[in-house]
Design an enzyme around this catalytic site. Structure first.
Site, short mmCIF file in Angstrom:
data_model
loop_
_atom_site.label_atom_id
_atom_site.label_comp_id
_atom_site.label_asym_id
_atom_site.label_seq_id
_atom_site.Cartn_x
_atom_site.Cartn_y
_atom_site.Cartn_z
N GLY A 10 0.83 -1.20 0.00
CA GLY A 10 0.00 0.00 0.00
C GLY A 10 0.86 1.25 0.00
N THR A 11 1.28 1.68 -1.20
CA THR A 11 2.20 2.81 -1.31
C THR A 11 1.41 4.09 -1.55
OG1 THR A 11 3.82 1.27 -2.23
CG2 THR A 11 4.33 3.60 -2.46
N GLY A 12 0.63 4.49 -0.53
CA GLY A 12 -0.14 5.72 -0.62
C GLY A 12 0.48 6.81 0.22
N ALA A 13 -0.37 7.68 0.77
CA ALA A 13 0.11 8.82 1.55
C ALA A 13 0.91 8.38 2.76
CB ALA A 13 -1.08 9.67 1.98
N GLY A 15 2.01 4.71 3.55
CA GLY A 15 3.02 3.71 3.23
C GLY A 15 4.12 4.27 2.34
N LYS A 192 -5.77 6.07 20.07
CA LYS A 192 -5.80 6.63 18.71
C LYS A 192 -7.24 6.91 18.27
CE LYS A 192 -4.05 7.89 14.74
NZ LYS A 192 -3.78 7.00 13.63
N ASN A 196 -9.40 9.65 16.08
CA ASN A 196 -9.92 9.21 14.78
C ASN A 196 -11.44 9.21 14.70
OD1 ASN A 196 -7.78 8.82 13.06
ND2 ASN A 196 -7.39 6.72 13.69
N ASN A 200 -12.59 12.03 12.03
CA ASN A 200 -12.90 11.38 10.75
C ASN A 200 -14.40 11.38 10.49
OD1 ASN A 200 -10.55 10.20 9.19
ND2 ASN A 200 -10.04 9.49 11.23
N GLU A 274 -13.52 3.68 5.77
CA GLU A 274 -13.09 2.70 6.78
C GLU A 274 -14.04 2.71 7.98
OE1 GLU A 274 -8.51 2.08 6.82
OE2 GLU A 274 -8.82 4.24 6.86
#
Length: 311
Positions: A10-13, A15, A192, A196, A200, A274
């Protein structure tokens, strides 16, 4: 220098940011990508950061886990809405006796991973990061970046500070990432959620940034009430969140740069929300202990409507 190899699923914001920092520090990092694969393979990763901009011109980029080498540490930085893919993704890429580092929001995410792979150490990471992916292979880091690490055990029994946690912490610290270690991962996850759940949820329902929620007396009061309800949920799991922590979270958000939460970005981009990991799982855990978190249930029901209508 550490010889541990890292896989980023998961190479997003999130990762992309942490993986890029690890590679910049000299570690061997392998990135799984989807829509950005062709671009990143050809042009690399650009990170604009308050800590200093940098570009990785060459990246170990993959569009399929079957093509990735087995790694010592597999970082799960997918959105939890993609966790149904983990049974196919995790086993091929994590080494025997390796580490799965779960950098995801919500509750009970480590439990899911434990059902998929054994003979690994599972570590949960709670990221306090303001970061957005603004274009293909282009990440903008706005603020913060600290990760709280805690090791997972069955039933979330507190594990203390373990050697594996310390090893991962050392790698991240050497990459310029602030790390805090927690002896009790479940307490860390509930803490957390204090941030959140209100921000969110309300950012999506009220179409507001964090600064707008804090500037209005009515929404600020609502944020605080929801935070106290999260604290009541934590008590059902035998975890106590100090009142001072809630005040700290409120103060921290007032000082934060105006921020569009990750859930609000997902909503605006018409991506699945999510809702289950961040709202549904805590609700069900509290309900099983005989406690109804009414404000959180209200947020959950509204978000489920929006997610199903606009998804």
């Amino acid at each position: 220098m550490s010889e541990r190899s890292y896989a980023i699923l998961g190479t997003g914001a999130l990762g992309g940011f942490y993986g890029a920092k690890l590679q910049k520090a000299g570690l061997n990092v392998h990135f799984l990508l989807r829509s950005d694969y062709e671009y990143v393979k050809k042009s690399g990763l650009l990170v604009e950061s308050i800590d200093g901009d940098f570009t990785l011109t060459q990246v170990n980029a993959y569009d399929d886990v079957a093509k990735m080498p087995q790694c010592d540490v597999v970082v799960v930085s997918l959105k939890t809405t993609q966790n149904h893919l983990l049974p196919q993704m995790l086993p091929p890429v994590v080494k025997e006796n390796g580490v799965v580092l779960v950098l995801q929001n919500g509750l009970a995410v480590e439990e899911e991973v434990a059902k998929i792979v054994d003979n690994v150490t599972i570590i949960g990471g709670l990221c306090f990061l303001c970061s957005n992916k603004v274009a293909a292979g282009h990440i903008s880091h706005l603020d913060y970046g600290q990760i709280t690490l805690g090791e997972y055990a069955a039933n979330y029994n507190p594990m203390g500070i373990t050697p594996r946690m310390q090893q991962i912490a050392d790698d991240f610290t050497n990459a310029g990432i602030a790390i805090e270690l927690t002896e009790d991962l479940l307490l860390g996850r509930w803490k957390k959620l204090v941030w959140n759940i209100p921000y969110n949820g309300l950012s999506v329902i009220l179409n507001a940034r964090t600064d707008e929620l804090m500037a209005n007396m009515h929404t600020r009061e609502l944020v605080e009430q929801v935070m106290y309800e999260v604290s009541a949920g934590a008590k059902t799991a035998g975890r106590v969140i100090a009142e001072s922590f809630i005040q700290t979270m409120l103060d921290y958000t007032v000082k934060m740069k105006p921020y569009r939460t990750s859930m609000k970005i997902d909503y605006d981009e018409r991506r699945p929300l999510e809702v289950e990991a961040i709202f549904g799982n805590p609700l069900r855990k509290a309900e099983a202990a005989g406690v109804d978190l009414r404000l959180i249930r209200c947020l959950y029901q509204q978000l489920k409507f929006l997610d199903m209508r606009d998804g």
